[in-house]
Structure formats: structure tokens, C-alpha cells
Design an enzyme around this catalytic site. Structure first.
Site, PDB file in Angstrom:
ATOM      1  N   GLN A  44      -5.043  -0.100  -1.324  1.00  0.00           N
ATOM      2  CA  GLN A  44      -4.117  -1.281  -0.523  1.00  0.00           C
ATOM      3  C   GLN A  44      -3.357  -1.547  -1.318  1.00  0.00           C
ATOM      4  OE1 GLN A  44      -7.707  -1.482  -0.257  1.00  0.00           O
ATOM      5  NE2 GLN A  44      -6.986   0.101   1.309  1.00  0.00           N
ATOM      6  N   ASN A  54     -10.434   3.094   4.125  1.00  0.00           N
ATOM      7  CA  ASN A  54      -8.728   2.863   4.596  1.00  0.00           C
ATOM      8  C   ASN A  54      -7.637   3.074   3.559  1.00  0.00           C
ATOM      9  OD1 ASN A  54      -9.690   1.011   3.529  1.00  0.00           O
ATOM     10  ND2 ASN A  54      -8.445  -0.660   3.884  1.00  0.00           N
ATOM     11  N   GLY A  81       1.168  -1.168   0.171  1.00  0.00           N
ATOM     12  CA  GLY A  81       0.114   0.123   0.141  1.00  0.00           C
ATOM     13  C   GLY A  81       0.823   1.073  -0.043  1.00  0.00           C
ATOM     14  N   ASP A  82       0.388   2.822   0.015  1.00  0.00           N
ATOM     15  CA  ASP A  82       0.466   3.860  -0.325  1.00  0.00           C
ATOM     16  C   ASP A  82       2.403   3.444  -0.981  1.00  0.00           C
ATOM     17  OD1 ASP A  82      -0.664   4.506   1.870  1.00  0.00           O
ATOM     18  OD2 ASP A  82       0.074   3.786   3.849  1.00  0.00           O
ATOM     19  N   ARG A 121       5.524   5.449   8.901  1.00  0.00           N
ATOM     20  CA  ARG A 121       5.756   3.547   7.934  1.00  0.00           C
ATOM     21  C   ARG A 121       6.625   2.735   8.335  1.00  0.00           C
ATOM     22  NH1 ARG A 121       3.464   6.858   2.686  1.00  0.00           N
ATOM     23  NH2 ARG A 121       1.652   7.431   2.875  1.00  0.00           N
ATOM     24  N   LYS A 129      -0.310   5.010  -5.866  1.00  0.00           N
ATOM     25  CA  LYS A 129      -1.566   4.700  -6.975  1.00  0.00           C
ATOM     26  C   LYS A 129      -2.131   5.972  -6.967  1.00  0.00           C
ATOM     27  CE  LYS A 129      -2.773   1.672  -3.706  1.00  0.00           C
ATOM     28  NZ  LYS A 129      -1.876   1.794  -2.621  1.00  0.00           N
ATOM     29  N   THR A 152      -1.386   8.465   5.144  1.00  0.00           N
ATOM     30  CA  THR A 152      -2.261   9.377   4.755  1.00  0.00           C
ATOM     31  C   THR A 152      -3.311   9.166   5.337  1.00  0.00           C
ATOM     32  OG1 THR A 152      -1.051   9.228   2.256  1.00  0.00           O
ATOM     33  CG2 THR A 152      -3.795  10.563   2.862  1.00  0.00           C
ATOM     34  N   LYS A 193       8.240   8.061  -6.079  1.00  0.00           N
ATOM     35  CA  LYS A 193       9.505   8.128  -5.481  1.00  0.00           C
ATOM     36  C   LYS A 193      10.888   8.445  -5.688  1.00  0.00           C
ATOM     37  CE  LYS A 193       7.840   9.604  -1.078  1.00  0.00           C
ATOM     38  NZ  LYS A 193       7.248   9.320   0.321  1.00  0.00           N
ATOM     39  N   LEU A 194      11.240   8.266  -6.237  1.00  0.00           N
ATOM     40  CA  LEU A 194      12.956   7.896  -7.377  1.00  0.00           C
ATOM     41  C   LEU A 194      13.777   8.723  -6.573  1.00  0.00           C
ATOM     42  CD1 LEU A 194      14.545   5.351  -8.554  1.00  0.00           C
ATOM     43  CD2 LEU A 194      14.234   7.121 -11.173  1.00  0.00           C
ATOM     44  N   ASP A 195      12.605  10.435  -6.350  1.00  0.00           N
ATOM     45  CA  ASP A 195      13.986  11.293  -6.043  1.00  0.00           C
ATOM     46  C   ASP A 195      14.514  11.525  -4.131  1.00  0.00           C
ATOM     47  OD1 ASP A 195      10.697  11.557  -5.268  1.00  0.00           O
ATOM     48  OD2 ASP A 195      11.042  13.493  -4.314  1.00  0.00           O
ATOM     49  N   GLY A 250      -5.633   5.855   1.786  1.00  0.00           N
ATOM     50  CA  GLY A 250      -5.570   7.288   1.133  1.00  0.00           C
ATOM     51  C   GLY A 250      -4.858   7.732   0.507  1.00  0.00           C
ATOM     52  N   HIS A 251      -5.156   7.901  -1.148  1.00  0.00           N
ATOM     53  CA  HIS A 251      -4.697   8.620  -1.732  1.00  0.00           C
ATOM     54  C   HIS A 251      -4.255   9.835  -2.253  1.00  0.00           C
ATOM     55  CE1 HIS A 251      -5.902   4.626  -4.030  1.00  0.00           C
ATOM     56  NE2 HIS A 251      -5.709   4.401  -2.862  1.00  0.00           N
TER      57      HIS A 251
HETATM   58  P1  GDP Z   1      -1.542   5.351  -2.665  1.00  0.00           P
HETATM   59  O1  GDP Z   1      -2.483   5.582  -0.938  1.00  0.00           O
HETATM   60  O2  GDP Z   1      -0.793   4.535  -2.901  1.00  0.00           O
HETATM   61  O3  GDP Z   1      -1.549   6.666  -3.046  1.00  0.00           O
HETATM   62  O4  GDP Z   1      -0.141   6.238  -2.431  1.00  0.00           O
HETATM   63  P2  GDP Z   1      -0.510   7.633  -0.159  1.00  0.00           P
HETATM   64  O5  GDP Z   1      -0.752   8.810  -1.113  1.00  0.00           O
HETATM   65  O6  GDP Z   1      -0.469   6.701   0.531  1.00  0.00           O
HETATM   66  O7  GDP Z   1       1.476   7.738   0.073  1.00  0.00           O
HETATM   67  C1  GDP Z   1       1.965   8.116  -1.322  1.00  0.00           C
HETATM   68  C2  GDP Z   1       3.161   9.785  -1.123  1.00  0.00           C
HETATM   69  O8  GDP Z   1       3.817   9.674  -2.412  1.00  0.00           O
HETATM   70  C3  GDP Z   1       1.987  10.378  -1.721  1.00  0.00           C
HETATM   71  O9  GDP Z   1       1.854  11.750  -0.122  1.00  0.00           O
HETATM   72  C4  GDP Z   1       2.193  10.631  -2.469  1.00  0.00           C
HETATM   73  O10 GDP Z   1       2.067  12.561  -2.865  1.00  0.00           O
HETATM   74  C5  GDP Z   1       4.413  11.415  -2.231  1.00  0.00           C
HETATM   75  N1  GDP Z   1       4.956  10.740  -3.783  1.00  0.00           N
HETATM   76  C6  GDP Z   1       3.960   9.860  -4.738  1.00  0.00           C
HETATM   77  N2  GDP Z   1       4.888  10.155  -6.120  1.00  0.00           N
HETATM   78  C7  GDP Z   1       6.346  11.034  -5.502  1.00  0.00           C
HETATM   79  C8  GDP Z   1       6.799  11.241  -5.125  1.00  0.00           C
HETATM   80  O11 GDP Z   1       7.932  10.784  -6.743  1.00  0.00           O
HETATM   81  N3  GDP Z   1       8.351  11.919  -5.224  1.00  0.00           N
HETATM   82  C9  GDP Z   1       7.423  12.222  -3.608  1.00  0.00           C
HETATM   83  N4  GDP Z   1       8.750  12.793  -3.201  1.00  0.00           N
HETATM   84  N5  GDP Z   1       6.757  11.958  -2.906  1.00  0.00           N
HETATM   85  C10 GDP Z   1       5.859  11.329  -4.325  1.00  0.00           C
HETATM   86  P1  IMO Z   2      -3.277   3.085   0.236  1.00  0.00           P
HETATM   87  O1  IMO Z   2      -4.608   2.463  -0.712  1.00  0.00           O
HETATM   88  C1  IMO Z   2      -1.398   1.145   3.990  1.00  0.00           C
HETATM   89  C2  IMO Z   2      -3.043  -2.202   5.932  1.00  0.00           C
HETATM   90  C3  IMO Z   2      -3.122  -1.664   7.250  1.00  0.00           C
HETATM   91  C4  IMO Z   2      -3.339  -3.035   8.087  1.00  0.00           C
HETATM   92  C5  IMO Z   2      -4.170  -4.094   6.905  1.00  0.00           C
HETATM   93  C6  IMO Z   2      -5.751  -4.128   7.808  1.00  0.00           C
HETATM   94  O2  IMO Z   2      -4.066   3.979   0.901  1.00  0.00           O
HETATM   95  O3  IMO Z   2      -2.490   2.014  -0.184  1.00  0.00           O
HETATM   96  P2  IMO Z   2      -7.825  -2.592   7.407  1.00  0.00           P
HETATM   97  O4  IMO Z   2      -7.922  -1.474   8.490  1.00  0.00           O
HETATM   98  O5  IMO Z   2      -7.777  -2.073   6.385  1.00  0.00           O
HETATM   99  O6  IMO Z   2      -8.236  -3.645   8.414  1.00  0.00           O
HETATM  100  O7  IMO Z   2      -5.902  -3.083   7.877  1.00  0.00           O
HETATM  101  O8  IMO Z   2      -3.059  -3.024   6.355  1.00  0.00           O
HETATM  102  N1  IMO Z   2      -3.242  -0.891   5.237  1.00  0.00           N
HETATM  103  C7  IMO Z   2      -2.970   0.194   4.071  1.00  0.00           C
HETATM  104  N2  IMO Z   2      -1.959   0.015   4.144  1.00  0.00           N
HETATM  105  N3  IMO Z   2      -2.217   2.114   2.671  1.00  0.00           N
HETATM  106  C8  IMO Z   2      -3.671   1.144   2.517  1.00  0.00           C
HETATM  107  O9  IMO Z   2      -4.489   2.049   1.791  1.00  0.00           O
HETATM  108  C9  IMO Z   2      -4.102   0.222   3.411  1.00  0.00           C
HETATM  109  N4  IMO Z   2      -5.292   0.551   4.115  1.00  0.00           N
HETATM  110  C10 IMO Z   2      -4.823  -1.150   4.743  1.00  0.00           C
HETATM  111  O10 IMO Z   2      -2.545  -0.862   7.168  1.00  0.00           O
HETATM  112  O11 IMO Z   2      -2.136  -3.515   7.929  1.00  0.00           O
HETATM  113 MG    MG Z   3      -2.195   5.487   0.764  1.00  0.00          MG
END
Ligand code: GDP
Ligand code: IMO
Ligand code: MG
Length: 429
Positions: free
Chosen positions: A224, A38, A12-13, A309, A16, A303, A335-337, A40-41
Site C-alpha cells: 500500500q 490487497n 500505493g502502486d 487508476r 515497490k 494489479t 516510471k520516469l519513461d 499487487g507487486h
Molecule cells: P507496487 O504495488 O508499488 O509494487 O506497484 P505495481 O506493481 O502495482 O504497479 C507498478 C507498475 O509499474 C507495474 O506494472 C510495474 O511493472 C510498472 N513499473 C515499475 N517501474 C516502472 C518504470 O520505471 N517504467 C514503467 N514503464 N513501468 C514501471
Molecule cells: P500495493 O501494495 C493501491 C486501496 C484500495 C482502497 C483502499 C482500501 O499494490 O501498492 P482495502 O482493500 O485495503 O480495504 O482498500 O486502499 N489499496 C491499494 N491501492 N495499491 C495497493 O497495494 C492497495 N491496497 C489497498 O484501492 O482505495
Molecule cells: Mg500494486
């Protein structure tokens, strides 16, 4: 063939949201197929930071119709709040732009209380859930006692069903010594939310099949990640849905022959929030360096929950597994930066397990907990790469790193991100 499935390749995170924002620009429909708030994009456009939990990232593109499919679980009160928050940022949300499946299941306040109770009862073995009620809502769904969004179409029957559901849950909460939920107050809040959401409810399965048949381009926005999948992840340290590519088909209700692209999103290192194995986890200064201090919004703090994390090096044993489970046609690396400034970078290529070396995902979570990564070391780079827009703008060492990860996963990586902003994407020419 018009459908693209976008999924998280790791825990996750992965970024996406920002990749979905890129792909949404060429899509007619953007659909969430599983999970709930759950997720957070994060999408950063201009100076505006959007944090999307349920509403698909496509909402930021005027042309795209957004769908919450039947595989999702929806907290109606939180969804209404998210829609209002987005409107306050200038995003137009109407029943023409967002449609919600009558088959999606409802997360109730009782599910949230049961999630908290279950985590408390597990003590040190807790999953580390987001406490959004996800697990209990999916348990009611598979237990065939859940509430579906379509029930909101009949207000009185819905209020009664919700009331009865909360009374049943209260009995379980009492047994566990937990605080109970006021069924009357909950029913009122949910009936209010239902009134707001009713115009958005539709048969999304029929809608999607008609659009696909007519040649519309549909982006399935995963939430996720692969290692959080109920079947393919590190059970029990997983979520309760199927965030992998197969989940897109069951969560939205169309056939695999419509899919011509499966995009996996990976960070260029590993992160995990919550419990469970993370073989390449780094404690100390290196882990802190990857996480960041929290001074930037993109630093590695959840998020949805704000939790720090856990961070570690890239794990290509896991990424190869993710490529198999999902059938990636390509991987986007984000996040290559953040990797700029390391003298050397480690890539896990295999695992040591019980005295032997394996290059595949072990069969059990217990074994996955015992593995030690086998690393290959590659050269790092020092340049700030946030301004790179052409492949050749990337330092040679960064290109070698990308190509090595792609080769280890036998999957092309033709797009990387070098910062969180919409235009900080670099495509291989
Ligand atoms: P998701 O749940 O997969 O959509 O990812 P999240 O939004 O939870 O977490 C990704 C974090 O990385 C967010 O704060 C984005 O703004 C940040 N992010 C995404 N791509 C890049 C990147 O290329 N460089 C940096 N520094 N941050 C990035
Ligand atoms: P995005 O879409 C990161 C993790 C929780 C926990 C496990 C189960 O932003 O990538 P839940 O509340 O789903 O029953 O928790 O899954 N988890 C995530 N971790 N990004 C997410 O969503 C997540 N959604 C759930 O931290 O380990
Ligand atoms: Mg997220």
C-alpha cells in the site's frame, strides 16, 4: 545496522515490487509487515511477469528467506494458490525459503462477504476497497475476536473456531440482507489450506531478532502507501493497516535501532485507485496520457483489481508529508519513461485552501478534498529514456525535474527507474 524499510510514498502502486526486487539482491531476509492480498507487486524479470500479492518479492532471489510477519492478514486459500502459481513459473518455495508468522491474522470468506456488504451499504461514499476482506479481518483483530495463523497448528480446534466465526458473521450478513457463507464448505477449504501451510508457520519475531542480532540484512517490503495508512492517510479512504515505516516495526516485532535506511518509493506522477482526495488529479487527455491505454502491463490499471487508476501530476506537498511521516533517508522515483514526450511538466508545490496558500498537508480529509494545487512548471523532454543506464544518459530536463522534486522534499533521489525491467534502473554516480 542491518534493516532497510521500503514503503510506498503515495497511494500505493508506486513500483515497490520492482524496487524491492532491486534491494532484495543485497538482502538475506525480505519481510512483508502489513496488509494482505490487497497488494499487487509487479516484478518483470527477463520475459517473465510476476504478480505478487502476499509472497515477498525477495522470493525471486535464491539467497533471501522471505517472511510474512505478524502484522499481515492472510487468506490461506489465496496464499496457497499464489505459491502454486509462482512454482509454475519456476520459483522454489519451501519452508526454508518462506516463513509465516503464527501471529498473522486470517482472512475468512466471511470477511470478504462483509467487505462487499460494507461497500454496498456505503453506496456513493464507498471506499473503493479491493474486496479482499482486509477491513473486516483487521476489525476482528482489533476487536480481539480474530483468528490467527497459529491456530492452524491444531486442525480440529481450528475447524471449530472457523465454523463458529462464520456462523457469527452469517448473523450479521443476514441482518444486512446479504447472502450467507456455507460454514462447512469454508471450513473444509481452509483446513486443506492449513495442511499445506502448516510447515511454513513459525515464530517470525524470534527468527527476525536472531537474524538481525547476527548481522543479517533484512528488507522490510511495504505494501500500500503512506496516504492509505489508517492513521496518516486520507481517513476513511484508507486501508485498515499501517503501511508507513512505523508499521514495519510493529508488524515484524523488532526495535528501531536496527533500522539504518528508510526508502520511499514514488512514481514521477500521482495515481490512486479507489475513492478519496487526489489533489492533482487530471481528467481528460492529460490524465489519459499518464494512465496509458492498457496496451502495456505497466499502464495504470490495478494489479489486483484491474481498475483504471486515477492519474495526476506530482504532488510534493504530499511527498514532503510522506517524508516526515516515514523519515525517508532517500526516495526512489519510478516510471520516469512515462513522462517522456511532454513539452512541460507540472509539479504541485503548495495548496490553495479557502483563499490562503499552505505548503503542508491540511489537518482534515474534508480540507484535503477542497485544496487546489499550486503548480510550478518545468521543461519536459522528448527522448525515449528506456535505455538510460548512467545518470548522464538522462536528458538534462529529466535531471532538473528529479532534482527539483528532491529539493522540494528535502530528501535525496539517487535512483530512478526508466522501464519495468530489472535492469532499467539508473543510479546517480
Ligand atoms: P507496487 O504495488 O508499488 O509494487 O506497484 P505495481 O506493481 O502495482 O504497479 C507498478 C507498475 O509499474 C507495474 O506494472 C510495474 O511493472 C510498472 N513499473 C515499475 N517501474 C516502472 C518504470 O520505471 N517504467 C514503467 N514503464 N513501468 C514501471
Ligand atoms: P500495493 O501494495 C493501491 C486501496 C484500495 C482502497 C483502499 C482500501 O499494490 O501498492 P482495502 O482493500 O485495503 O480495504 O482498500 O486502499 N489499496 C491499494 N491501492 N495499491 C495497493 O497495494 C492497495 N491496497 C489497498 O484501492 O482505495
Ligand atoms: Mg500494486
Amino acid at each position: 545496522m542491518p534493516a532497510t524499510i521500503l514503503v510506498g510514498a503515495q497511494w500505493g502502486d508506486e513500483g515497490k515490487g520492482r524496487v524491492a526486487d532491486w534491494l532484495a539482491a543485497g538482502s538475506d531476509v525480505v519481510a512483508r509487515f502489513g496488509g494482505g492480498d490487497n497488494a499487487g507487486h509487479t516484478v518483470y524479470v527477463g520475459a517473465t511477469l510476476y504478480k505478487l500479492h502476499l509472497v515477498p518479492s525477495g522470493i525471486l532471489h535464491q539467497r533471501a528467506v522471505c517472511v510474512l510477519g505478524g502484522g499481515t492478514v492472510i487468506n490461506p486459500v489465496n496464499l496457497v494458490r499464489e505459491m502454486d502459481d509462482l512454482r509454475a513459473l519456476g520459483v522454489e518455495i519451501t519452508p526454508e525459503r518462506l516463513i509465516i508468522s503464527t501471529r498473522a491474522h486470517i482472512i475468512s470468506p466471511a470477511h470478504i462477504a462483509l467487505d462487499k456488504a460494507s461497500e454496498k451499504a456505503r453506496g456513493a461514499d464507498k471506499i473503493g476497497t479491493t474486496l479482499r476482506g482486509i477491513g473486516p479481518a483487521y476489525m476482528d483483530k482489533t476487536g480481539r475476536s480474530g483468528l490467527r495463523m497459529g491456530q492452524m497448528l491444531d486442525v480440529e480446534a481450528f475447524a471449530e473456531a472457523l465454523y463458529a466465526h462464520i456462523e457469527t458473521a452469517n448473523a450479521a450478513l443476514l441482518r444486512d440482507g446479504c447472502e450467507t457463507i456455507d460454514p462447512q464448505a469454508s471450513a473444509e477449504a481452509y483446513v486443506d489450506a492449513a495442511a499445506r501451510l502448516r510447515p511454513y508457520l513459525r515464530d517470525t519475531t524470534r527468527y527476525l531478532n536472531e537474524r538481525l542480532h547476527d548481522g543479517a540484512r533484512v528488507l522490510c517490503e511495504g505494501a500500500q502507501g503512506t496516504m492509505l495508512d489508517i492513521d496518516h492517510g486520507d481517513y476513511p479512504f484508507v486501508t485498515s493497516s499501517s503501511p508507513t515505516s512505523g508499521g514495519a516495526l510493529t508488524g515484524l516485532g523488532f526495535g528501531p535501532l536496527y533500522v539504518d535506511r528508510v526508502v520511499g518509493v514514488t512514481k514521477c506522477f500521482s495515481t490512486r485507485v479507489g475513492s478519496g482526495p487526489l489533489p492533482t488529479e487530471l481528467s481528460g487527455a492529460l490524465g489519459d496520457r499518464l494512465r496509458g491505454t492498457g496496451a502495456h502491463f505497466w499502464d495504470e490499471f490495478g494489479t489486483t483489481t484491474g481498475r483504471p487508476r486515477r492519474c495526476g501530476w506530482m504532488d510534493t506537498v504530499m511527498l514532503r508529508y510522506a517524508a516526515q511521516v516515514n523519515g525517508f533517508s532517500e526516495i526512489v522515483m519510478t516510471k520516469l519513461d512515462v513522462l517522456s514526450g511532454f513539452d512541460t511538466i507540472q509539479i504541485a508545490t503548495a495548496y490553495e485552501l479557502d483563499g490562503g496558500v499552505i505548503d503542508y498537508m491540511p489537518m482534515t480529509t474534508a480540507e484535503q478534498n477542497r485544496v487546489k494545487p499550486v503548480y510550478e512548471t518545468v521543461a519536459g523532454w522528448r527522448e525515449d529514456i528506456g535505455g538510460a543506464r548512467q545518470w548522464n544518459d538522462l536528458p538534462a530536463a529529466a535531471r532538473v525535474y528529479i532534482d527539483r522534486v528532491a529539493a522540494l522534499c528535502a530528501t535525496p533521489i539517487n535512483t530512478v527507474s526508466v522501464g519495468p525491467e530489472r535492469d532499467q534502473l539508473v543510479h546517480r554516480q
